[in-house]
Design a protein around this motif. Structure first.
Motif, short mmCIF file in Angstrom:
data_model
loop_
_atom_site.label_atom_id
_atom_site.label_comp_id
_atom_site.label_asym_id
_atom_site.label_seq_id
_atom_site.Cartn_x
_atom_site.Cartn_y
_atom_site.Cartn_z
N HIS A 54 0.65 -1.20 -0.05
CA HIS A 54 -0.15 -0.04 0.11
C HIS A 54 0.97 1.28 0.07
O HIS A 54 1.75 1.40 0.83
CB HIS A 54 -0.81 -0.12 1.14
N ALA A 55 0.43 2.20 -0.88
CA ALA A 55 1.37 3.42 -0.67
C ALA A 55 1.68 3.92 0.41
O ALA A 55 2.47 4.67 0.61
CB ALA A 55 0.63 4.18 -1.96
N ASP A 56 0.67 4.09 1.18
CA ASP A 56 0.56 4.75 2.62
C ASP A 56 1.11 4.01 3.64
O ASP A 56 1.13 4.35 4.72
CB ASP A 56 -0.64 5.53 2.83
N SER A 57 1.66 2.78 3.24
CA SER A 57 2.05 2.03 4.46
C SER A 57 3.15 2.35 5.10
O SER A 57 4.08 2.64 4.42
CB SER A 57 2.07 0.42 3.96
N ASP A 58 3.15 2.01 6.26
CA ASP A 58 4.63 2.53 7.03
C ASP A 58 5.06 0.98 7.59
O ASP A 58 4.47 0.60 8.36
CB ASP A 58 4.12 3.27 8.36
N VAL A 59 6.31 0.73 6.88
CA VAL A 59 6.87 -0.56 7.12
C VAL A 59 7.29 -0.79 8.78
O VAL A 59 7.17 -1.84 9.37
CB VAL A 59 8.23 -0.87 6.55
N TYR A 60 7.55 0.61 9.28
CA TYR A 60 8.10 0.46 10.76
C TYR A 60 6.91 0.26 11.55
O TYR A 60 6.92 -0.80 12.59
CB TYR A 60 8.51 1.89 11.17
N LEU A 61 5.64 0.60 11.15
CA LEU A 61 4.33 0.49 12.14
C LEU A 61 4.12 -1.01 11.74
O LEU A 61 3.63 -1.87 12.61
CB LEU A 61 3.38 1.43 11.63
N LEU A 62 4.03 -1.32 10.49
CA LEU A 62 3.62 -2.91 10.20
C LEU A 62 4.49 -3.98 10.73
O LEU A 62 4.08 -4.81 11.46
CB LEU A 62 3.54 -2.94 8.79
N LEU A 67 5.21 -7.86 15.19
CA LEU A 67 6.12 -8.27 16.45
C LEU A 67 5.26 -8.34 17.71
O LEU A 67 5.24 -9.23 18.63
CB LEU A 67 7.38 -7.77 16.41
N SER A 68 4.40 -7.26 17.86
CA SER A 68 3.78 -7.29 18.96
C SER A 68 2.70 -8.11 19.05
O SER A 68 2.59 -8.50 20.31
CB SER A 68 3.22 -5.58 18.97
N VAL A 69 1.88 -8.46 18.02
CA VAL A 69 1.03 -9.56 17.95
C VAL A 69 1.63 -10.87 18.41
O VAL A 69 1.06 -11.67 19.24
CB VAL A 69 0.20 -9.46 16.63
N VAL A 70 2.46 -11.11 17.82
CA VAL A 70 3.27 -12.48 18.28
C VAL A 70 3.81 -12.51 19.86
O VAL A 70 3.55 -13.54 20.17
CB VAL A 70 4.69 -12.69 17.28
N GLY A 71 4.27 -11.25 20.09
CA GLY A 71 4.80 -11.32 21.64
C GLY A 71 3.56 -11.50 22.39
O GLY A 71 3.71 -12.38 23.53
N LEU A 72 2.53 -10.67 22.30
CA LEU A 72 1.16 -10.91 23.16
C LEU A 72 0.74 -12.30 23.08
O LEU A 72 0.42 -12.81 24.10
CB LEU A 72 0.16 -9.83 22.74
#
Length: 183
Positions: A54-62, A67-72
């Motif tokens: 996606h043009a507006d995607s932020d790879v840092y946020l993604l 990683l947060s979902v996997v961690g939780l």
């Protein structure tokens, strides 16, 4: 999917089978779990590619969300099973730093960034080389040996990678030919 990718997958798939099973058709619970894991990795590659493009995607946020979902989920799973989660071993500090910063955060950030331009199929073929390098390291570190079929599997995986890069992909090569003709 282009011709190069089809040939690459066609070579890498039997190669992966030969490398991991040495040609044996007997399967156990670990093999089934490995197949389920492979399907989950395939879904991960597809969704990462979709959202990274996606043009507006932020790879840092993604990457942070992944990683947060996997961690939780890992934390919740450990808690449900009654496992200790936060155990401090000071002698493992540098191992932890390398595994967290380089092998996880940096690796996922690079993968997510590159999936803006690389197809999920190309990414999967790159991932197929992991057991080849693991086998090479096992040979180096533990003097493990592959059988003839395992070596053939490693060669097929590497050949699949090379073929997928060298053979033109149908739509892309037609586009470049038409652009060259117009120029």
């Amino acid at each position: 999917m282009g011709t190069g990718i089809k040939w690459g997958v066609g070579l890498a798939t039997p190669g992966l089978f030969l490398l991991c099973t040495d040609g044996s058709l007997s399967f156990n619970v670990g093999d089934i779990l490995g197949a389920i894991c492979g399907a989950c990795v395939a879904l991960h590659l597809l969704y990462t590619s979709h959202f990274a493009r996606h043009a507006d995607s932020d790879v840092y946020l993604l990457t942070t969300l992944q990683l947060s979902v996997v961690g939780l989920l890992s934390l919740a799973s450990a808690q449900v099973r009654g496992q200790e989660v936060f155990v401090w071993h000071p002698e493992l500090l540098w191992t932890l730093v390398v595994c967290v910063l380089i092998a996880t955060i940096f690796a996922f950030l690079v993968q997510t960034t590159m999936q803006k331009w690389i197809s999920p199929a190309h990414t999967a073929l790159i991932f197929c080389t992991e057991p080849v390098f693991a086998a090479a390291y096992a040979y180096y570190a533990a003097d493990e040996r592959l059988g003839v079929l395992g070596l053939l599997g490693a060669v097929l995986i590497l050949a699949g990678m090379v073929v997928s890069e060298l053979l033109p992909d149908g739509a892309e090569s037609e586009t470049s030919v038409s652009v060259a003709a117009e120029g």
